[in-house]
Design a protein around this motif. Sequence first.
Motif, mmCIF file in Angstrom:
data_model
loop_
_atom_site.group_PDB
_atom_site.id
_atom_site.type_symbol
_atom_site.label_atom_id
_atom_site.label_comp_id
_atom_site.label_asym_id
_atom_site.label_seq_id
_atom_site.Cartn_x
_atom_site.Cartn_y
_atom_site.Cartn_z
ATOM 1 N N CYS A 134 0.831 -1.208 0.000
ATOM 2 C CA CYS A 134 0.000 0.000 0.000
ATOM 3 C C CYS A 134 0.863 1.254 0.000
ATOM 4 O O CYS A 134 2.016 1.239 0.417
ATOM 5 C CB CYS A 134 -0.883 0.034 1.253
ATOM 6 N N ARG A 135 0.269 2.355 -0.446
ATOM 7 C CA ARG A 135 0.821 3.670 -0.151
ATOM 8 C C ARG A 135 0.359 4.021 1.257
ATOM 9 O O ARG A 135 -0.821 3.923 1.577
ATOM 10 C CB ARG A 135 0.312 4.716 -1.153
ATOM 11 N N VAL A 136 1.320 4.437 2.109
ATOM 12 C CA VAL A 136 1.004 4.663 3.520
ATOM 13 C C VAL A 136 1.363 6.093 3.911
ATOM 14 O O VAL A 136 2.501 6.524 3.743
ATOM 15 C CB VAL A 136 1.764 3.672 4.419
ATOM 16 N N VAL A 137 0.371 6.802 4.417
ATOM 17 C CA VAL A 137 0.558 8.193 4.827
ATOM 18 C C VAL A 137 0.217 8.314 6.308
ATOM 19 O O VAL A 137 -0.872 7.933 6.739
ATOM 20 C CB VAL A 137 -0.335 9.132 3.978
ATOM 21 N N GLY A 138 1.181 8.821 7.070
ATOM 22 C CA GLY A 138 0.968 9.004 8.500
ATOM 23 C C GLY A 138 0.511 10.412 8.823
ATOM 24 O O GLY A 138 0.663 11.335 8.023
ATOM 25 N N ILE A 139 -0.077 10.556 9.999
ATOM 26 C CA ILE A 139 -0.371 11.875 10.564
ATOM 27 C C ILE A 139 0.222 11.864 11.967
ATOM 28 O O ILE A 139 -0.025 10.926 12.738
ATOM 29 C CB ILE A 139 -1.888 12.149 10.611
ATOM 30 N N ALA A 140 1.054 12.861 12.280
ATOM 31 C CA ALA A 140 1.696 12.906 13.592
ATOM 32 C C ALA A 140 1.888 14.362 13.991
ATOM 33 O O ALA A 140 1.656 15.273 13.190
ATOM 34 C CB ALA A 140 3.035 12.169 13.542
ATOM 35 N N GLY A 141 2.300 14.585 15.232
ATOM 36 C CA GLY A 141 2.413 15.943 15.764
ATOM 37 C C GLY A 141 3.842 16.432 15.806
ATOM 38 O O GLY A 141 4.617 15.990 16.639
ATOM 39 N N GLY A 142 4.177 17.342 14.902
ATOM 40 C CA GLY A 142 5.497 17.973 14.932
ATOM 41 C C GLY A 142 6.413 17.443 13.850
ATOM 42 O O GLY A 142 6.314 16.283 13.440
ATOM 43 N N GLU A 194 9.304 13.389 10.417
ATOM 44 C CA GLU A 194 10.510 12.987 9.717
ATOM 45 C C GLU A 194 10.861 11.533 10.043
ATOM 46 O O GLU A 194 11.199 10.740 9.170
ATOM 47 C CB GLU A 194 11.661 13.916 10.086
ATOM 48 N N ALA A 195 10.777 11.192 11.328
ATOM 49 C CA ALA A 195 11.121 9.827 11.740
ATOM 50 C C ALA A 195 10.133 8.805 11.187
ATOM 51 O O ALA A 195 10.514 7.683 10.830
ATOM 52 C CB ALA A 195 11.167 9.744 13.267
ATOM 53 N N VAL A 196 8.870 9.183 11.111
ATOM 54 C CA VAL A 196 7.854 8.260 10.574
ATOM 55 C C VAL A 196 8.201 7.880 9.131
ATOM 56 O O VAL A 196 8.069 6.721 8.731
ATOM 57 C CB VAL A 196 6.440 8.896 10.671
ATOM 58 N N VAL A 197 8.698 8.853 8.383
ATOM 59 C CA VAL A 197 9.071 8.576 6.993
ATOM 60 C C VAL A 197 10.427 7.877 6.931
ATOM 61 O O VAL A 197 10.561 6.812 6.323
ATOM 62 C CB VAL A 197 9.087 9.880 6.165
ATOM 63 N N LYS A 198 11.430 8.445 7.600
ATOM 64 C CA LYS A 198 12.798 7.934 7.433
ATOM 65 C C LYS A 198 13.047 6.644 8.203
ATOM 66 O O LYS A 198 13.757 5.761 7.737
ATOM 67 C CB LYS A 198 13.808 9.004 7.860
ATOM 68 N N GLU A 199 12.493 6.540 9.406
ATOM 69 C CA GLU A 199 12.759 5.329 10.193
ATOM 70 C C GLU A 199 11.730 4.236 9.950
ATOM 71 O O GLU A 199 12.068 3.069 9.805
ATOM 72 C CB GLU A 199 12.781 5.656 11.695
ATOM 73 N N ALA A 221 4.768 9.141 3.336
ATOM 74 C CA ALA A 221 4.659 10.558 3.679
ATOM 75 C C ALA A 221 4.089 10.659 5.076
ATOM 76 O O ALA A 221 3.506 9.699 5.591
ATOM 77 C CB ALA A 221 3.753 11.284 2.676
ATOM 78 N N CYS A 222 4.283 11.822 5.696
ATOM 79 C CA CYS A 222 3.682 12.035 7.022
ATOM 80 C C CYS A 222 3.312 13.505 7.150
ATOM 81 O O CYS A 222 4.100 14.393 6.815
ATOM 82 C CB CYS A 222 4.643 11.618 8.132
ATOM 83 N N GLU A 272 -2.729 16.347 -1.220
ATOM 84 C CA GLU A 272 -1.393 16.292 -1.837
ATOM 85 C C GLU A 272 -0.687 14.976 -1.532
ATOM 86 O O GLU A 272 -0.041 14.387 -2.401
ATOM 87 C CB GLU A 272 -0.542 17.473 -1.347
ATOM 88 N N ALA A 273 -0.834 14.510 -0.290
ATOM 89 C CA ALA A 273 -0.124 13.278 0.103
ATOM 90 C C ALA A 273 -0.819 12.021 -0.424
ATOM 91 O O ALA A 273 -0.196 10.958 -0.502
ATOM 92 C CB ALA A 273 0.000 13.215 1.622
ATOM 93 N N CYS A 274 -2.090 12.157 -0.753
ATOM 94 C CA CYS A 274 -2.873 10.998 -1.204
ATOM 95 C C CYS A 274 -3.521 11.343 -2.550
ATOM 96 O O CYS A 274 -4.741 11.559 -2.617
ATOM 97 C CB CYS A 274 -3.968 10.647 -0.188
#
Lengths: 339, 339
Positions: free
Chosen positions: A175-183, A188-193, A198-199, A217-219
């Motif tokens: 799947c294409r996976v897009v996160g939502i997080a605070g800050g 950055e960590a959600v994407v890179k780690e 995208a996040c 834009e992300a989806c």
Amino acid sequence: MTTLNRQIHLVSRPAGEPSADNFKLVEVPVEALAEGEVLVRNHYLSLDPYMRGRMNESKSYAQPQPLNDVMIGGTVGEVVASRNEHFKEGDKVVGMGGWQEYQRVNANQRGVLQKVDTTHIPLSAYLGAVGMPGVTGWYGLVKIINPKAGETVVVSAASGAVGGAVGQLAKARGCRVVGIAGGPAKCEAVVKELGFDACIDYKAHNDVRSLSKALKEACPDGIDGYFENVGGMILDAVMLRANAFSRIAFCGMISGYNGEPIPMTNPSLILVNRMKLEGFIVSEHMEVWPEALKELGGMVATGKFKYRETVADGIAAAPEAFLGLLKGRNFGKQLVKLI
Amino acid sequence: MTTLNRQIHLVSRPAGEPSADNFKLVEVPVEALAEGEVLVRNHYLSLDPYMRGRMNESKSYAQPQPLNDVMIGGTVGEVVASRNEHFKEGDKVVGMGGWQEYQRVNANQRGVLQKVDTTHIPLSAYLGAVGMPGVTGWYGLVKIINPKAGETVVVSAASGAVGGAVGQLAKARGCRVVGIAGGPAKCEAVVKELGFDACIDYKAHNDVRSLSKALKEACPDGIDGYFENVGGMILDAVMLRANAFSRIAFCGMISGYNGEPIPMTNPSLILVNRMKLEGFIVSEHMEVWPEALKELGGMVATGKFKYRETVADGIAAAPEAFLGLLKGRNFGKQLVKLI
């Protein structure tokens, strides 16, 4: 010589936001074991958003946490004494030990204590990726969202233990996976780690319109599945980008815990988009745990699953760590290290 | 000699509530048939809430109704001329003839025109109990709510064609069935004629608290399934009485059609009660029609299924009858008799 057991009790219910005053540190002696009982020294205590719900008196899916008693919670630890033939000193175990250093438990009750293998999987992971949060993510993704390769899955609280599991399991399914997080740091960590595509930093968006634009834009192909950990504005924004026949798994609604319910702005989208919304509690689906743990354990043991832990030190630090979790101060699984 | 065909066109889109000015009566000649075409004289036109959605420009599950063209709608009628080997004069047919007296149709297109048997089932019933409204009720009840005997099913717009089907199909499955309808006369008929166990007059309740209290009395064991035709306060009240693992089938959200979306006050109940909410459009599930029509047709032919019709007279009366339907002035299936 008496061993002392330090515990955290809930001593009052929050009116609105909870505070440290709702908790109290209590010392009690560890009592002698009866036949069939096991004494576990807890190494890690798990802190989880669902505990906020238990602090309320009101009707919920579970009994409220009783006042003046040890706060409920998952734990991993080591057997330090046993009068039960199935457990011996040195066994590593996972259970619901609560917010305390020692746990005396009748291990003949089915399922209260489970031995775990720490050869390839760290003990603490049994409270996160290979435990309740991991299986929670697995159930919502696999049994409710049930995504096909190529579909877009959005996950709120993406940097949390559940969100990280949802995203990585969805990636493993193409799947294409897009996160939502605070800050920005979490995003950055959600994407890179964690390897999300995208996040989105929800704190950078003041209203549903702005967040919905970022989601567009992300989806670019819309949203087919959403793992709901938060509620409120984020839910509204996701629903505006939901595709026909999209699915939402309702796992948490943090934004509604402190009193007033937060409405869903446009429920007619459920009809317009022929959506399916389903709430679940993972403890009611024990039949999926073996299958889920097999996949999650395999991914962790082979290094394919990434996770972070935020670790508070000592039982006395548990209340503040829990309040921080509710404010999103943790990254990944929030633990309290007890030894 | 030219036969004239009177039609109703949509000539403007409503800003808020629709009015008769949005429609216009137009007379056009009936043109000669091409090879493969059939001329149907429509006997009855079906008026349905979904048409309100089509009047808007905005994105919905279906294309908007084009301006200055015949309003879309289901019809039953009789073949009066045919250049198609599968149809002959005198055949009774159901189709999507629109708001007009005659329909010239290429009957080689699959599914556009279907012959029906009026030996045991009145022609008009193919627009109601044995047509789209009946199958709509069947799908939501059987495929989404899927109730067990002994469970409680609540139906809003209970005196309408869809609501009446849901309730009677649920009764046939051994459920307790509680309707919600507007006004004491409708409520009385829902119980006495349609056989519901109880019916609540929502007009007698000014707020969600009062309506929820009435639901508690009518549903002493809580609510296991809800067929949603309305939205707004009724949805909120039902959710307050929803049992664990309850299901809501979203069929219509009339209260949201005229502009502002009407929120769902407490979506966290989806999680608390582990509910499943699902929107559907019956035309996307053609695979269930044969099974559904078999059950519904059997019940109607044997007199086991009760329904009422509200019949307006003549094509010119269609706009006012439609506006009345949106205001709940009909009882049961709203039809326009054209011959």
